[in-house]
Design an enzyme around this catalytic site. Structure first.
Site, mmCIF file in Angstrom:
data_model
loop_
_atom_site.group_PDB
_atom_site.id
_atom_site.type_symbol
_atom_site.label_atom_id
_atom_site.label_comp_id
_atom_site.label_asym_id
_atom_site.label_seq_id
_atom_site.Cartn_x
_atom_site.Cartn_y
_atom_site.Cartn_z
ATOM 1 N N ASN A 19 0.880 -1.169 0.000
ATOM 2 C CA ASN A 19 0.000 0.000 0.000
ATOM 3 C C ASN A 19 0.915 1.215 0.000
ATOM 4 O O ASN A 19 1.476 1.585 1.027
ATOM 5 C CB ASN A 19 -0.882 -0.033 1.263
ATOM 6 C CG ASN A 19 -1.699 1.242 1.428
ATOM 7 O OD1 ASN A 19 -1.777 2.065 0.517
ATOM 8 N ND2 ASN A 19 -2.308 1.406 2.591
ATOM 9 N N TRP A 20 1.081 1.793 -1.181
ATOM 10 C CA TRP A 20 2.016 2.915 -1.308
ATOM 11 C C TRP A 20 1.502 4.176 -0.617
ATOM 12 O O TRP A 20 2.262 5.122 -0.431
ATOM 13 C CB TRP A 20 2.276 3.226 -2.789
ATOM 14 C CG TRP A 20 3.136 2.231 -3.508
ATOM 15 C CD1 TRP A 20 3.673 1.069 -2.991
ATOM 16 C CD2 TRP A 20 3.593 2.302 -4.863
ATOM 17 N NE1 TRP A 20 4.413 0.423 -3.937
ATOM 18 C CE2 TRP A 20 4.382 1.160 -5.103
ATOM 19 C CE3 TRP A 20 3.407 3.224 -5.902
ATOM 20 C CZ2 TRP A 20 4.986 0.915 -6.346
ATOM 21 C CZ3 TRP A 20 4.002 2.984 -7.133
ATOM 22 C CH2 TRP A 20 4.780 1.840 -7.342
ATOM 23 N N LYS A 21 0.232 4.200 -0.301
ATOM 24 C CA LYS A 21 -0.379 5.406 0.278
ATOM 25 C C LYS A 21 -0.082 6.612 -0.643
ATOM 26 O O LYS A 21 0.013 6.439 -1.850
ATOM 27 C CB LYS A 21 0.090 5.624 1.717
ATOM 28 C CG LYS A 21 -0.142 4.362 2.568
ATOM 29 C CD LYS A 21 0.005 4.594 4.039
ATOM 30 C CE LYS A 21 -0.212 3.258 4.767
ATOM 31 N NZ LYS A 21 -0.220 3.383 6.209
ATOM 32 N N HIS A 51 -9.669 1.230 4.561
ATOM 33 C CA HIS A 51 -8.408 1.403 5.302
ATOM 34 C C HIS A 51 -8.662 2.335 6.496
ATOM 35 O O HIS A 51 -9.452 3.278 6.389
ATOM 36 C CB HIS A 51 -7.327 1.977 4.387
ATOM 37 C CG HIS A 51 -5.979 1.954 5.019
ATOM 38 N ND1 HIS A 51 -5.574 2.912 5.916
ATOM 39 C CD2 HIS A 51 -4.955 1.067 4.920
ATOM 40 C CE1 HIS A 51 -4.349 2.611 6.338
ATOM 41 N NE2 HIS A 51 -3.955 1.498 5.745
ATOM 42 N N GLU A 81 -7.041 4.704 7.651
ATOM 43 C CA GLU A 81 -6.807 6.125 7.365
ATOM 44 C C GLU A 81 -8.023 6.738 6.675
ATOM 45 O O GLU A 81 -8.371 7.895 6.908
ATOM 46 C CB GLU A 81 -5.522 6.282 6.526
ATOM 47 C CG GLU A 81 -4.290 6.064 7.398
ATOM 48 C CD GLU A 81 -3.070 5.552 6.664
ATOM 49 O OE1 GLU A 81 -3.014 5.627 5.421
ATOM 50 O OE2 GLU A 81 -2.149 5.056 7.345
ATOM 51 N N GLU A 97 -5.830 -5.017 10.374
ATOM 52 C CA GLU A 97 -4.816 -3.983 10.612
ATOM 53 C C GLU A 97 -5.147 -3.236 11.901
ATOM 54 O O GLU A 97 -5.930 -2.279 11.873
ATOM 55 C CB GLU A 97 -4.780 -2.993 9.450
ATOM 56 C CG GLU A 97 -4.412 -3.599 8.121
ATOM 57 C CD GLU A 97 -3.787 -2.589 7.193
ATOM 58 O OE1 GLU A 97 -2.676 -2.843 6.704
ATOM 59 O OE2 GLU A 97 -4.385 -1.514 6.961
ATOM 60 N N GLY A 155 2.059 2.157 10.844
ATOM 61 C CA GLY A 155 3.026 3.244 10.732
ATOM 62 C C GLY A 155 3.646 3.647 12.054
ATOM 63 O O GLY A 155 4.289 4.690 12.160
ATOM 64 N N SER A 209 2.968 -2.237 10.400
ATOM 65 C CA SER A 209 4.405 -2.296 10.694
ATOM 66 C C SER A 209 5.034 -3.655 10.407
ATOM 67 O O SER A 209 5.918 -4.109 11.135
ATOM 68 C CB SER A 209 4.686 -1.866 12.138
ATOM 69 O OG SER A 209 4.283 -0.522 12.324
ATOM 70 N N GLY A 224 2.656 -1.259 4.268
ATOM 71 C CA GLY A 224 2.730 0.176 3.995
ATOM 72 C C GLY A 224 4.172 0.602 3.761
ATOM 73 O O GLY A 224 4.736 0.412 2.687
ATOM 74 N N GLY A 225 4.782 1.182 4.770
ATOM 75 C CA GLY A 225 6.123 1.758 4.657
ATOM 76 C C GLY A 225 7.144 0.855 3.968
ATOM 77 O O GLY A 225 7.890 1.312 3.098
HETATM 78 P P1 PGA Z 1 2.563 0.185 7.674
HETATM 79 O O1 PGA Z 1 1.119 0.418 6.993
HETATM 80 O O2 PGA Z 1 3.084 -1.135 7.130
HETATM 81 O O3 PGA Z 1 3.367 1.353 7.258
HETATM 82 O O4 PGA Z 1 2.320 0.102 9.149
HETATM 83 C C1 PGA Z 1 0.247 -0.661 6.772
HETATM 84 C C2 PGA Z 1 -1.045 -0.134 6.172
HETATM 85 O O5 PGA Z 1 -1.469 0.958 6.536
HETATM 86 O O6 PGA Z 1 -1.659 -0.808 5.323
#
Ligand code: PGA
Length: 243
Positions: free
Chosen positions: A9-11, A95, A97, A164, A170, A202, A223-224
């Site tokens: 997930n590049w966000k 998600h 977010e 999640e 994050g 994470s 994500g990251g």
């Molecule tokens: P993260 O994000 O791996 O940076 O914690 C995961 C996500 O939000 O899907």
């Protein structure tokens, strides 16, 4: 055996040059990878370019959101059929977010899920509790409420579920493998043996193997670490079933 899924997930990261460099490195690193479906979920403006680059490769791609509406006066929104027209395979739905920063409620998430499915895409439905909810002992009730909002509307079908925990996204703080497994097992009872249930929050090259060793964890939503080719590849390799 359920095939594993590792989805990046590049966000809201990247640019045209860095995206192509990242994709080239990921593709090169995927050589010989087996039993793991890999994907990247990218920002809307890059869908066409990413689709063109990944055509004919074994790296799938998806979007990070979609509108629950089919078409009309919804400024700034992107419909399921627009994504499908580009050949979009996955789309992340609900998600945390989106839920927390953009006010998406369970009903909207369920409508988006249904719209994605109806257009022939595979929704990746995200569920997860906040730290307060976990501390209050409400984890299972919260994730079931989020899942049931969808299941009372449509069948889960071939969709993918992602657990999640909001407190792990994050933050560098990961759920322990046992914490993840407990929630995944509860979700499994609802969605069945065939459904892929990913863990997200994470996930790193250093902790992926122990999380993926849990019986009800079928891969990860990353994500990251999905922005660094070597890390994403290491996580995908950790998802390969042993033996
Ligand atoms: P993260 O994000 O791996 O940076 O914690 C995961 C996500 O939000 O899907």
């Amino acid at each position: 055996m359920r095939d594993r899924v590792v989805a990046g997930n590049w966000k809201m990261h990247g640019n045209r040059a860095s995206n192509l460099a990242l994709l080239d490195s990921v593709l090169a690193g995927m050589d010989g990878l087996q039993g793991v479906e890999c994907a990247v979920c990218v920002p809307f403006p890059y869908l066409g370019e990413v689709a063109a680059r990944l055509k004919g490769s074994s790296l799938a791609w998806g979007a990070q959101n979609l509108s629950e509406h089919a078409q009309g006066a919804y400024t700034g929104e992107v419909s399921a059929s627009m994504l499908a027209e580009f050949g979009c395979h996955f789309v992340i739905v609900g998600h945390s977010e989106r839920r927390q920063l953009f006010g998406e409620n369970d009903a909207a998430v369920a409508a988006k899920f249904a719209a994605a499915q109806a257009a022939g895409m595979i929704p990746i439905l995200c569920v997860g509790e906040t730290l307060e909810e976990r501390d209050a002992g409400s984890t299972e009730r919260i994730v079931m409420r989020q899942l049931d909002a969808v299941l009372t509307r449509v069948k889960f079908g071939s969709a993918v579920l992602a657990y999640e925990p909001v407190w792990a996204i994050g933050t560098g703080r990961t759920a322990t493998p046992e914490q993840a497994q407990a929630v995944h097992a509860a979700l499994r009872r609802r969605v069945g043996e065939q459904a892929r249930i990913l863990y997200g929050g994470s996930v790193k090259a250093s902790n992926a193997a122990e999380i993926f060793a849990m019986p009800d964890v079928d891969g990860g939503l990353i994500g990251g670490a999905s922005l660094v080719a070597a890390d994403f590849i290491a996580i995908a390799r950790a998802a390969q079933r042993k033996g």
